[in-house]
Design an enzyme around this catalytic site. Structure first.
Site, PDB file in Angstrom:
ATOM      1  N   SER A 180       0.791  -1.226   0.000  1.00  0.00           N
ATOM      2  CA  SER A 180       0.000   0.000   0.000  1.00  0.00           C
ATOM      3  C   SER A 180       0.827   1.282   0.000  1.00  0.00           C
ATOM      4  CB  SER A 180      -0.984   0.003   1.161  1.00  0.00           C
ATOM      5  OG  SER A 180      -0.367  -0.409   2.346  1.00  0.00           O
ATOM      6  N   HIS A 208      -5.396  -3.888  -2.414  1.00  0.00           N
ATOM      7  CA  HIS A 208      -5.230  -2.910  -3.505  1.00  0.00           C
ATOM      8  C   HIS A 208      -5.272  -3.544  -4.888  1.00  0.00           C
ATOM      9  CE1 HIS A 208      -4.443   0.666  -1.149  1.00  0.00           C
ATOM     10  NE2 HIS A 208      -3.788  -0.110  -0.311  1.00  0.00           N
ATOM     11  N   LYS A 237     -11.703  -0.361  -1.299  1.00  0.00           N
ATOM     12  CA  LYS A 237     -10.817   0.317  -2.258  1.00  0.00           C
ATOM     13  C   LYS A 237     -11.478   0.326  -3.643  1.00  0.00           C
ATOM     14  CE  LYS A 237      -7.334   0.375   0.964  1.00  0.00           C
ATOM     15  NZ  LYS A 237      -6.660  -0.487   1.914  1.00  0.00           N
TER      16      LYS A 237
HETATM   17  C1  LIG Z   1      -6.648  -0.812   3.280  1.00  0.00           C
HETATM   18  C2  LIG Z   1      -5.972  -2.082   3.575  1.00  0.00           C
HETATM   19  C3  LIG Z   1      -6.498  -2.960   4.524  1.00  0.00           C
HETATM   20  C4  LIG Z   1      -7.664  -2.604   5.392  1.00  0.00           C
HETATM   21  O1  LIG Z   1      -8.858  -2.669   4.719  1.00  0.00           O
HETATM   22  P1  LIG Z   1     -10.138  -1.939   5.374  1.00  0.00           P
HETATM   23  O2  LIG Z   1     -11.282  -2.568   4.682  1.00  0.00           O
HETATM   24  O3  LIG Z   1      -9.982  -0.497   5.098  1.00  0.00           O
HETATM   25  O4  LIG Z   1     -10.116  -2.244   6.834  1.00  0.00           O
HETATM   26  C5  LIG Z   1      -5.873  -4.183   4.695  1.00  0.00           C
HETATM   27  N1  LIG Z   1      -4.767  -4.502   3.994  1.00  0.00           N
HETATM   28  C6  LIG Z   1      -4.226  -3.669   3.085  1.00  0.00           C
HETATM   29  C7  LIG Z   1      -3.022  -4.087   2.332  1.00  0.00           C
HETATM   30  C8  LIG Z   1      -4.804  -2.430   2.859  1.00  0.00           C
HETATM   31  O5  LIG Z   1      -4.264  -1.599   1.983  1.00  0.00           O
END
Ligand SMILES: *Cc1c(COP(=O)(O)O)cnc(C)c1O
Length: 390
Positions: A180, A208, A237
């Protein structure tokens, strides 16, 4: 000492180090151009990669479901919270991810914590990439297994650590699919062949990558043509809604329903959010246009930033980290962007290592050529002003 006195000392330490964080209020929908603290800004930092959070079809599906099911789900999945829409969405996710089954969690964070705290047991070892997401790290902390961190996407280090961990009962390798903060794509093909050789299970967090990578946007599994043991993801996302999921075998899902505490002791997601997510997956399945537009935007921005002399990290993903180095300088860069009407927060330690503060741009399929050209002009002029580029 009063609690507040002590806390304000701790906050000033952060401020001195250029690591202070504060909230900014968005006064409109998640479009590319919005009002932030009352000022018009072009957003180059949202995770709404395919602009589905504000898609009319997704909004319509949410409204229809709200009328029938109300707002809250009223209970955990194992009590009164499990509806037709949860079931339909889980079937949709399983078919999208090409696995036997899928299970919803209230967020990606909770899906990671739920899997990692229940699957690996005492006597097992979890091999975790150095740059894995905080929710993976927290899951490892809650697990009774031992955690060993390997260097970021370093397959030689991973192999060494797999060899050293032969005495453990079971071995798990856990990795982000797309990292991320760095925008790197994990070498999952190599991870899976190492895991086969050393008898390990592979857990991938495709937060992602879902909706983005692979010919049909199915994620890193499709990108590499492989099948990890456990695929974790988020709906927050590219899918544009809220919630997390795990996809895998029928038995894996049955196990999690019985063991994952963040599944068992959590109120179910609102049904309307399930209906919204279902509609979003249908849009992704029906057309490649949004994804093609997204990648055309990514390629243009990356190429132009490199031409200017900026240090751009990562692989071809919508996450475009531009390295600045010093935290205060990164904050200054981001403030100057904000003065010019561009919103991209600086990313600093502890989120990234010391000396690697950066502007983390993300792009969506909805950004226009005009918005992108303006962004690039700003990177050129601010980069020169702060002596980051020549
Ligand atoms: C955003 C993200 C999460 C968390 O997801 P949420 O649904 O926002 O809790 C977990 N792992 C990665 C790699 C992320 O980028």
């Amino acid at each position: 000492m009063k609690l507040d006195t002590w806390l304000s000392q701790r906050i000033s330490t952060r401020k001195t180090a250029g690591l202070y964080r504060k909230l900014r209020t968005m006064n409109s929908a998640p479009l590319t151009e919005i009002l932030i603290d009352g000022q018009k800004q072009i957003v180059f930092s949202s995770n709404n990669y395919l602009a589905l959070a504000n898609d009319p079809k997704v909004i319509h599906a949410t409204e229809m479901c709200l009328r029938d099911f109300g707002v809250g789900s009223s209970g955990s999945r194992l009590t009164t919270g499990h509806t037709d829409w949860h079931q339909k969405l889980e079937e949709k996710i399983a078919s999208f991810k090409q696995t036997e089954k899928a299970l919803l969690f209230s967020s990606g964070y909770l899906a990671n914590v739920g899997v990692l705290s229940s699957l690996p047991e005492k006597g097992d070892v979890i091999l975790s990439d150095q740059l894995n997401h905080a929710s993976i790290i927290d899951g490892c902390r809650l697990s009774k297994a031992k955690t060993v961190v390997y260097n970021h996407i370093d397959m030689i280090d991973l192999e060494g650590k797999l060899k050293e961990s032969a005495s453990y009962q079971r071995r798990f390798v856990v990795t982000d699919g797309v990292f991320s903060m760095d925008g790197t794509i994990a070498p999952l093909d190599q991870i899976i062949s190492l895991a086969k050789r050393y008898d390990a299970y592979v857990i991938v967090d495709d937060a992602h990558a879902t909706g983005v990578l692979g010919k049909n946007g199915r994620g890193t599994s499709e990108y590499y043509g492989i099948h990890p043991d456990v695929v974790i993801g988020t709906l927050s996302k590219a899918i544009g809604t809220e919630g997390g999921f795990v996809a895998g075998s029928h038995i894996l899902i049955d196990f999690l329903i019985n063991h994952a505490r963040t599944f068992i002791f959590q109120t179910a997601m609102p049904p309307a959010i399930c209906a919204a997510s279902y509609a979003a997956f249908e849009i992704i399945e029906d057309s490649h246009t949004k994804r093609q537009q997204l990648f055309s935007n990514v390629k243009k921005i990356k190429a132009r930033l490199k031409e200017m002399g900026h240090t751009v990290k990562g692989d071809l993903t919508p996450i475009i980290p531009v390295l600045i180095g010093d935290s205060k300088e990164a904050v200054l860069f981001s403030e100057k962007l904000l003065e010019n009407g561009i919103y991209t927060p600086a990313i600093r330690p502890p989120t990234v290592p010391n000396g690697e503060s950066r502007i983390r741009l993300t792009v969506t399929s909805d950004h226009s050529a005009k918005e992108i050209d303006y962004l690039l002009d700003c990177f050129q002029s601010i980069g020169k002003e702060l002596n980051i580029i020549k």
